[in-house]
Scaffold this motif. Structure first.
Motif, mmCIF file in Angstrom:
data_model
loop_
_atom_site.group_PDB
_atom_site.id
_atom_site.type_symbol
_atom_site.label_atom_id
_atom_site.label_comp_id
_atom_site.label_asym_id
_atom_site.label_seq_id
_atom_site.Cartn_x
_atom_site.Cartn_y
_atom_site.Cartn_z
ATOM 1 N N GLU A 84 -64.410 -27.363 28.516
ATOM 2 C CA GLU A 84 -63.602 -26.297 29.110
ATOM 3 C C GLU A 84 -62.178 -26.762 29.390
ATOM 4 O O GLU A 84 -61.227 -25.966 29.319
ATOM 5 C CB GLU A 84 -64.251 -25.809 30.401
ATOM 6 N N ASN A 85 -62.008 -28.047 29.706
ATOM 7 C CA ASN A 85 -60.682 -28.577 30.036
ATOM 8 C C ASN A 85 -60.024 -29.282 28.859
ATOM 9 O O ASN A 85 -59.058 -30.041 29.041
ATOM 10 C CB ASN A 85 -60.804 -29.520 31.234
ATOM 11 N N ASN A 86 -60.562 -29.027 27.656
ATOM 12 C CA ASN A 86 -59.987 -29.560 26.415
ATOM 13 C C ASN A 86 -59.883 -31.081 26.413
ATOM 14 O O ASN A 86 -58.978 -31.655 25.804
ATOM 15 C CB ASN A 86 -58.600 -28.943 26.160
ATOM 16 N N LEU A 87 -60.828 -31.724 27.096
ATOM 17 C CA LEU A 87 -60.882 -33.183 27.070
ATOM 18 C C LEU A 87 -61.657 -33.677 25.853
ATOM 19 O O LEU A 87 -61.591 -34.852 25.498
ATOM 20 C CB LEU A 87 -61.510 -33.705 28.357
ATOM 21 N N GLU A 88 -62.419 -32.771 25.233
ATOM 22 C CA GLU A 88 -63.128 -33.053 23.994
ATOM 23 C C GLU A 88 -63.084 -31.805 23.123
ATOM 24 O O GLU A 88 -63.013 -30.683 23.635
ATOM 25 C CB GLU A 88 -64.589 -33.447 24.249
ATOM 26 N N THR A 89 -63.118 -32.001 21.805
ATOM 27 C CA THR A 89 -63.085 -30.855 20.891
ATOM 28 C C THR A 89 -64.448 -30.157 20.867
ATOM 29 O O THR A 89 -65.490 -30.812 21.023
ATOM 30 C CB THR A 89 -62.721 -31.309 19.473
ATOM 31 N N PRO A 90 -64.459 -28.838 20.668
ATOM 32 C CA PRO A 90 -65.712 -28.073 20.748
ATOM 33 C C PRO A 90 -66.789 -28.511 19.764
ATOM 34 O O PRO A 90 -67.978 -28.349 20.028
ATOM 35 C CB PRO A 90 -65.269 -26.640 20.474
ATOM 36 N N ASP A 91 -66.372 -29.070 18.614
ATOM 37 C CA ASP A 91 -67.360 -29.425 17.594
ATOM 38 C C ASP A 91 -67.914 -30.835 17.770
ATOM 39 O O ASP A 91 -68.797 -31.253 17.033
ATOM 40 C CB ASP A 91 -66.742 -29.299 16.198
ATOM 41 N N LYS A 92 -67.431 -31.560 18.773
ATOM 42 C CA LYS A 92 -67.878 -32.941 18.954
ATOM 43 C C LYS A 92 -69.193 -32.997 19.721
ATOM 44 O O LYS A 92 -69.362 -32.331 20.746
ATOM 45 C CB LYS A 92 -66.814 -33.749 19.702
ATOM 46 N N VAL A 93 -70.128 -33.808 19.234
ATOM 47 C CA VAL A 93 -71.352 -34.087 19.975
ATOM 48 C C VAL A 93 -71.025 -35.162 21.015
ATOM 49 O O VAL A 93 -70.578 -36.257 20.663
ATOM 50 C CB VAL A 93 -72.483 -34.566 19.046
ATOM 51 N N LEU A 94 -71.218 -34.843 22.276
ATOM 52 C CA LEU A 94 -70.870 -35.760 23.356
ATOM 53 C C LEU A 94 -71.991 -36.757 23.601
ATOM 54 O O LEU A 94 -73.173 -36.393 23.593
ATOM 55 C CB LEU A 94 -70.585 -34.978 24.641
ATOM 56 N N THR A 98 -76.477 -43.621 30.094
ATOM 57 C CA THR A 98 -77.065 -43.376 31.410
ATOM 58 C C THR A 98 -78.186 -44.374 31.697
ATOM 59 O O THR A 98 -78.590 -45.164 30.837
ATOM 60 C CB THR A 98 -77.644 -41.953 31.498
ATOM 61 N N LEU A 99 -78.733 -44.298 32.902
ATOM 62 C CA LEU A 99 -79.884 -45.121 33.261
ATOM 63 C C LEU A 99 -81.124 -44.750 32.461
ATOM 64 O O LEU A 99 -82.095 -45.505 32.436
ATOM 65 C CB LEU A 99 -80.181 -44.985 34.758
ATOM 66 N N SER A 100 -81.107 -43.579 31.802
ATOM 67 C CA SER A 100 -82.218 -43.161 30.948
ATOM 68 C C SER A 100 -81.880 -43.288 29.463
ATOM 69 O O SER A 100 -82.484 -42.636 28.615
ATOM 70 C CB SER A 100 -82.613 -41.714 31.268
ATOM 71 N N GLY A 101 -80.899 -44.132 29.165
ATOM 72 C CA GLY A 101 -80.520 -44.333 27.778
ATOM 73 C C GLY A 101 -79.449 -43.357 27.327
ATOM 74 O O GLY A 101 -78.780 -42.710 28.137
ATOM 75 N N LEU A 102 -79.294 -43.247 26.011
ATOM 76 C CA LEU A 102 -78.272 -42.370 25.442
ATOM 77 C C LEU A 102 -78.747 -40.929 25.453
ATOM 78 O O LEU A 102 -79.816 -40.597 24.929
ATOM 79 C CB LEU A 102 -77.958 -42.805 24.008
ATOM 80 N N LEU A 103 -77.940 -40.060 26.059
ATOM 81 C CA LEU A 103 -78.180 -38.623 26.065
ATOM 82 C C LEU A 103 -77.021 -37.951 25.347
ATOM 83 O O LEU A 103 -75.886 -38.454 25.396
ATOM 84 C CB LEU A 103 -78.282 -38.094 27.495
ATOM 85 N N THR A 104 -77.284 -36.828 24.700
ATOM 86 C CA THR A 104 -76.207 -36.134 23.992
ATOM 87 C C THR A 104 -76.154 -34.665 24.403
ATOM 88 O O THR A 104 -77.125 -34.102 24.905
ATOM 89 C CB THR A 104 -76.379 -36.218 22.466
ATOM 90 N N ALA A 105 -74.988 -34.068 24.158
ATOM 91 C CA ALA A 105 -74.777 -32.643 24.393
ATOM 92 C C ALA A 105 -74.005 -32.075 23.218
ATOM 93 O O ALA A 105 -73.065 -32.702 22.712
ATOM 94 C CB ALA A 105 -74.013 -32.401 25.693
ATOM 95 N N ALA A 106 -74.396 -30.875 22.768
ATOM 96 C CA ALA A 106 -73.729 -30.218 21.639
ATOM 97 C C ALA A 106 -73.581 -28.740 21.951
ATOM 98 O O ALA A 106 -74.369 -28.161 22.707
ATOM 99 C CB ALA A 106 -74.536 -30.414 20.351
ATOM 100 N N ARG A 107 -72.556 -28.123 21.375
ATOM 101 C CA ARG A 107 -72.355 -26.683 21.545
ATOM 102 C C ARG A 107 -73.272 -25.919 20.602
ATOM 103 O O ARG A 107 -73.396 -26.236 19.429
ATOM 104 C CB ARG A 107 -70.889 -26.320 21.249
ATOM 105 N N ARG A 108 -73.917 -24.893 21.143
ATOM 106 C CA ARG A 108 -74.746 -23.983 20.347
ATOM 107 C C ARG A 108 -74.356 -22.561 20.727
ATOM 108 O O ARG A 108 -74.998 -21.921 21.537
ATOM 109 C CB ARG A 108 -76.237 -24.235 20.620
ATOM 110 N N GLY A 109 -73.262 -22.065 20.151
ATOM 111 C CA GLY A 109 -72.740 -20.755 20.526
ATOM 112 C C GLY A 109 -72.269 -20.781 21.964
ATOM 113 O O GLY A 109 -71.461 -21.632 22.352
ATOM 114 N N GLN A 110 -72.776 -19.864 22.780
ATOM 115 C CA GLN A 110 -72.396 -19.823 24.191
ATOM 116 C C GLN A 110 -73.155 -20.849 25.023
ATOM 117 O O GLN A 110 -72.805 -21.082 26.177
ATOM 118 C CB GLN A 110 -72.671 -18.418 24.754
ATOM 119 N N ARG A 111 -74.170 -21.455 24.429
ATOM 120 C CA ARG A 111 -74.985 -22.402 25.171
ATOM 121 C C ARG A 111 -74.606 -23.840 24.860
ATOM 122 O O ARG A 111 -74.014 -24.142 23.824
ATOM 123 C CB ARG A 111 -76.472 -22.197 24.848
#
Length: 261
Positions: A84-94, A98-111
């Motif tokens: 939302e704050n344009n710190l990362e591009t919308p198409d990038k998988v973040l 973490t303490l539970s290993g590598l977690l990722t986040a990706a855009r899926r439309g509005q979700r």
């Protein structure tokens, strides 16, 4: 030191619903005691702390009283803030370390889609306090990693459940049931985490990491639409893929500002 701060309602598209999380973006490390003090000051179910690290971010989560090993809604909130704050591009998988290993986040439309580890469970005899709480009004009970999962006979039993926080003070407990026939939900749940300083968590990603594996054999499916029936309420799409759980939900920022430390 000035720290950018955001308060985000996660697993909802509407303000004042879902689960509120604080998100702090750190430019330099802070002592754990300061992180815990900020989380206590926020008095939210979780506050996330983000700092740049190699190909992603170091991500830590604190309740008002303790650091957590895994948190879904504050991860969703963190990804939302970065995009939302344009710190990362919308198409990038973040990527979050973490303490539970590598977690990722990706855009899926509005979700936003989170990729988390699945949690199995094993049958269990409930402790005396929980047997006193539920009496004989439950279908099944299991234990998953750090919490009890108790299936109640109906969705109405879940929504109408009145917790006794004294009996829950030593136990983290998820109650769940099949969704009512007149709703779109495969299952619903509520989560009580009194030992962590959170009597009832509004919407809990980590709980759905075990609910997915609990309901998959019972419902004969791998994809679910789930509702957490807390007073605030929130919903998510849940997909079980082997030893991973994908959770999709929306988020909305309600507060932004600066901490002056």
């Amino acid at each position: 030191m000035n720290i950018r701060f955001f308060q985000v309602d996660a697993f909802t598209g509407k303000p004042f619903k879902g689960n509120p999380a604080g998100v702090c973006i750190l430019d330099a490390p802070l002592p754990d005691s300061t992180l815990q003090s900020i989380a206590a000051e926020n008095n939210l179910p979780e506050t996330a702390f983000l700092s740049k690290e190699s190909d992603g971010y170091r991500l830590r989560w604190f309740t008002p009283t303790v650091e957590m090993k895994l948190c879904g809604h504050a991860t969703l909130a963190s990804a939302h803030v970065l995009w939302e704050n344009n710190l990362e591009t919308p198409d990038k998988v973040l990527q979050f370390h973490t303490l539970s290993g590598l977690l990722t986040a990706a855009r899926r439309g509005q979700r936003i889609e989170l990729d988390f580890p699945a949690s199995g469970q094993e049958p269990v005899v409930l402790p005396v306090a929980l047997r006193q709480l539920f009496k004989d009004n439950y279908v099944n009970a299991t234990y998953s990693t750090d919490r009890y999962i108790v299936e109640l006979p109906s969705a109405e039993a879940v929504t109408g459940f009145i917790p006794d926080f004294h009996l829950l003070e030593q136990y983290r407990c998820v109650i769940t049931a099949k969704g009512a026939p007149d709703t779109p939900y495969d299952f619903i749940s509520r989560y009580f985490a009194v030992p962590l300083g959170v009597n009832e968590d509004p919407v809990t990603g980590s709980a759905h990491c075990c609910l997915a594996t609990y309901w998959a054999p019972l419902l004969g499916k791998q994809e679910f639409f789930a509702y957490q029936a807390s007073p605030r309420g929130g919903e998510m799409k849940v997909i079980l893929q082997g030893n991973r759980v994908l959770m999709q939900g929306e988020a909305v920022t309600v507060i932004s500002g600066t901490y002056h430390i």
